[in-house]
Structure formats: structure tokens, C-alpha cells
Design a protein around this motif. Structure first.
Motif, short mmCIF file in Angstrom:
data_model
loop_
_atom_site.label_atom_id
_atom_site.label_comp_id
_atom_site.label_asym_id
_atom_site.label_seq_id
_atom_site.Cartn_x
_atom_site.Cartn_y
_atom_site.Cartn_z
N GLN A 84 -2.80 4.40 7.52
CA GLN A 84 -1.38 4.61 7.84
C GLN A 84 -0.62 5.10 6.61
O GLN A 84 0.25 5.97 6.70
N ALA A 85 -0.94 4.54 5.45
CA ALA A 85 -0.30 5.00 4.21
C ALA A 85 -0.67 6.46 3.93
O ALA A 85 0.18 7.25 3.50
N VAL A 86 -1.93 6.82 4.19
CA VAL A 86 -2.36 8.21 3.99
C VAL A 86 -1.61 9.14 4.94
O VAL A 86 -1.20 10.25 4.56
N ARG B 296 -5.58 14.99 0.37
CA ARG B 296 -6.41 16.02 1.01
C ARG B 296 -7.82 15.52 1.35
O ARG B 296 -8.45 16.02 2.26
N VAL B 297 -8.30 14.51 0.60
CA VAL B 297 -9.67 14.02 0.77
C VAL B 297 -9.66 12.50 0.71
O VAL B 297 -9.00 11.90 -0.16
N LEU B 298 -10.41 11.86 1.63
CA LEU B 298 -10.59 10.41 1.60
C LEU B 298 -12.06 10.10 1.85
O LEU B 298 -12.63 10.50 2.88
N VAL B 299 -12.67 9.41 0.89
CA VAL B 299 -14.06 8.95 1.02
C VAL B 299 -14.02 7.43 1.16
O VAL B 299 -13.57 6.73 0.25
N ASN B 300 -14.48 6.94 2.30
CA ASN B 300 -14.50 5.51 2.58
C ASN B 300 -15.92 4.98 2.38
O ASN B 300 -16.84 5.34 3.12
N LEU C 84 0.83 -1.21 0.00
CA LEU C 84 0.00 0.00 0.00
C LEU C 84 0.87 1.25 0.00
O LEU C 84 0.64 2.18 -0.79
N ALA C 85 1.85 1.28 0.88
CA ALA C 85 2.71 2.46 0.97
C ALA C 85 3.42 2.72 -0.35
O ALA C 85 3.59 3.87 -0.76
N GLY C 86 3.82 1.65 -1.04
CA GLY C 86 4.49 1.80 -2.32
C GLY C 86 3.62 2.46 -3.38
O GLY C 86 4.10 3.27 -4.18
N HIS D 273 2.34 7.42 -6.67
CA HIS D 273 1.34 8.26 -7.34
C HIS D 273 0.99 9.56 -6.61
O HIS D 273 0.40 10.45 -7.21
N HIS D 274 1.32 9.66 -5.34
CA HIS D 274 1.01 10.87 -4.57
C HIS D 274 -0.43 11.36 -4.83
O HIS D 274 -0.64 12.48 -5.28
N PRO D 275 -1.41 10.53 -4.51
CA PRO D 275 -2.80 10.92 -4.80
C PRO D 275 -3.23 12.11 -3.96
O PRO D 275 -2.77 12.30 -2.83
N GLU D 276 -4.14 12.90 -4.53
CA GLU D 276 -4.73 14.02 -3.80
C GLU D 276 -6.09 13.64 -3.21
O GLU D 276 -6.50 14.17 -2.18
#
Length: 364
Positions: free
Chosen positions: A118-120, A127-131, A74-76, A81-84
Motif C-alpha cells: 500500500q505504501a508503494v 519502479r522495482v520491488l523484490v520480495n 511505513l508510509a512516512g 526517501h522516495h525510493p526507486e
């Protein structure tokens, strides 16, 4: 197809979708690509053949096959990609499978989510995470007005319980690590999305009503139906996805939209399994069923979502009623089985056109 929607939030944005090879995830990736997003996906291999993901042929999407339980993997992906913006859809999503494999269900749906958070935490671009969780996170109790976001969480089966836990984990990380006072200059805004039962073309998952019906019709056989009186909030797959995208849009500019949100149909579209089968059969006469009188694990008799919060605060509401959703679903599968056509992009274009016609804000 280039779509200018959601106030242009996704155009040129780096977006990670977990579970992109699944039914709902593949539709979301297709939509994000149409919005001009730079999309990366993280998931296991599709577990069905045919697979909507493979049929779409989205070869320009960075396609990572990583298990949520693999923290280093996951961390890789985040490092690459450095997602936003992150849409988290990956999960073990099936109730009956959770009875067969409870440990794997909790490992994936709870500890896999912890690994994702943890990866985030270590990726300063997000900046945004929708679960995306489920309508099954609520403790089972009779509520004629439908479950609201502040109702107690619970779960009878391992799947439902794991998703209720995922809601608590999301709230914990939001408060403990991503809130403005502890997250530096750019906190991560976290929301959870609880959607009702989705239908639509391209779903071949095991032990789901419409895919099971489609497989039976393709094999010219009848499907054994359990719990025909169970009531569910049926909706086309594009309905909750429009809610997720609207939520992500508003979170990008305003922290006031964090927390849980319900996305479901109007009350008139909350019908029984038996009624859904009968209505779908009017669009595809080859569908045949028989009653299944064998013992089956516990399932709630009624699942009803109250979506007033999303309607009032997100200006979100369904575009297609159940009749329209069933028509589009049956037409998709008939086009595939009878002519080898994939109608997904056409369905999306029609959905957006009709959203504009009823003046939804996200479609302006």
C-alpha cells in the motif's frame, strides 16, 4: 570499496531495504553501499547481541526503526526517501518461533506485506520491488529434481504458510495494481525470490544451526542437534544476495523478469544437517554436538530447489561451493571471537573477484 557491478544499476539510485538490521539485510546494505546506492533501511531493532548490523557501523544509512504492522510509519519512510528500488527482507523468519507466536507471524509476514504494498502504491518513485520469501513456500512433496517456481505453494507450519501467503499477495498486487495497463506511465515491477538456507559470518539468530553451533563453541559446550538427516540447500549469504541484485538490475530495464525465482546451490551442496556439522567442524575444531532426542515440531525431511530458471534467464549461478562457504563462515567467526576482526567487506571483495574470474555477467 567502490564496485562497478550489475551494469551500474545501483550507483546513485535510491534504494530501500526492509529488514536491514537482520543478518541477510545487513549484508545487502553493505553491498549496496559499495555499489554507490543511496540506502535507507526500515526494520525493528536487532534482536541479537552481537549484531552484524551494529558491527558494520554503516552510519551513513538512513536507519528507521518501524514495524511492518505500522502502516502510517511505513508510509512516512516512503515519503521521506522516495525510493526507486525496494528490497523487502523484513519478516518473522523463524519456524519454531512461528509455533509460539502464530498471530504475530501472520500479522508481520502477510498484513505487514500488504502495508508495504500500500505504501508503494502511494509512492510514485518506486519502479522495482523484490520480495525475498523462502524455499519453504512449497507444498511438501517428494521431487527428486527439486521444487520449481511453478510447483504448488503450501506450508505445514505457520512460518511456511505465511510466506506462501506472501507469494500470493505479491502476485495479487502485481496483477491488480502494478501491471502496466493499470499503473500509469511507470508501473512497478514485482518479483519474489525464494532462497535456500543461508550461512555466513554475522548471524546470531536464535534456533538456526550455524549460529547455535557458534554460540555453543564460544561457551565451550556441545550443541544438541535435532533432525541430523534433514537435507537442506545450504549456501553462503552472498549467493542469494547476488541473485536479488541481479534480479533488481534486470527488472529495472525489462518487465519480463517479474514473478517468482529460486536461488539455491548446486545439487552437490544440498547435504544433511549432520554432514554440514561434520564439514564445518573440520574448519573449527571447537564445534561439538550431541544428538537431541526430544520431540520437535514438524520439519520437511528434504528441501531441494531447482534453479534452472535463474541460471538460464538471469545468467545467475553460485560462485562458492559449500566447502568454500563453510571455510569463509568459520573463518569469519574465528576472526571475530579470536581477534575482534570483522571480515565482511573482505569476504565481499573476495566473492566479487571470484565471480569475475568465472565470468558471471553481473560481475562484468
Amino acid at each position: 570499496m567502490a564496485l562497478n557491478l550489475f551494469d551500474g544499476t545501483y550507483s546513485g539510485r535510491r534504494v530501500l531495504v526492509t529488514g536491514h538490521t537482520g543478518f541477510k539485510g545487513s549484508w545487502l546494505v553493505m553491498w549496496l553501499r559499495a555499489l554507490g546506492a543511496h540506502v535507507a533501511g526500515l526494520a525493528l531493532d536487532p534482536d541479537t547481541d552481537p549484531s552484524h548490523w551494529r558491527l558494520l557501523g554503516l552510519n551513513d544509512v538512513a536507519d528507521h526503526r518501524v514495524d511492518l504492522r505500522d502502516a502510517n510509519g511505513l508510509a512516512g519512510v516512503f515519503d521521506a526517501h522516495h525510493p526507486e528500488i525496494v528490497f523487502h527482507l523484513a519478516a518473522q523468519p523463524l519456524v519454531r518461533r512461528s509455533y509460539r507466536a502464530p498471530t504475530a507471524t501472520f500479522d508481520t509476514n502477510v498484513m505487514g506485506l500488504v502495508n508495504l504494498f500500500q505504501a508503494v502504491r502511494h509512492c510514485d518513485s518506486v519502479r522495482v520491488l523484490v520480495n525475498a520469501t523462502t524455499d519453504k513456500v512449497y507444498a511438501d512433496h517428494a521431487n527428486p529434481d527439486g521444487y520449481r517456481e511453478n510447483d504448488p505453494l503450501g506450508g505445514h507450519d505457520p512460518y511456511s504458510t505465511s510466506k506462501a501467503c506472501a507469494e500470493l499477495v505479491s502476485d495479487c498486487y502485481r496483477k491488480s495494481f502494478f501491471a502496466a495497463e493499470g499503473a500509469g506511465e511507470f508501473p512497478v515491477r514485482v518479483a519474489t525470490a525464494r532462497a535456500g538456507n543461508v550461512i555466513g559470518g554475522g548471524d546470531w539468530a536464535e534456533d538456526r544451526l550455524v549460529p547455535d553451533l557458534v554460540r555453543a563453541a564460544a561457551a565451550n559446550s556441545a550443541l544438541m542437534i535435532r533432525n541430523p538427516a534433514a537435507i537442506r540447500p545450504w549456501q553462503h549469504v552472498l549467493e542469494p544476495l547476488s541473485g536479488y541484485l541481479r534480479l533488481g538490475q534486470l527488472l529495472w530495464s525489462d518487465a519480463g523478469f517479474e514473478g517468482p525465482w529460486n536461488f539455491g546451490p548446486d545439487v552437490t551442496d544440498e547435504i544433511s544437517v549432520g554432514a554440514l556439522v561434520a564439514q564445518l567442524g573440520t574448519h573449527w575444531p571447537a564445534l561439538r554436538t550431541e544428538p537431541d532426542r526430544a520431540w520437535h515440531p514438524h520439519e520437511a525431511k528434504v528441501l531441494r530447489l531447482n534453479c534452472d530458471k535463474a541460471r538460464q534467464q538471469l545468467a545467475w549461478r553460485p560462485v562458492w561451493n559449500l566447502g568454500r562457504a563453510l571455510d569463509k563462515t568459520a573463518t569469519w567467526y574465528r576472526a571475530y571471537y579470536e581477534a575482534g576482526r570483522i571480515e565482511s567487506e573482505r569476504d565481499l571483495a573476495t566473492y566479487v573477484e571470484e565471480a569475475r574470474r568465472i565470468h558471471l555477467e553481473w560481475a562484468a
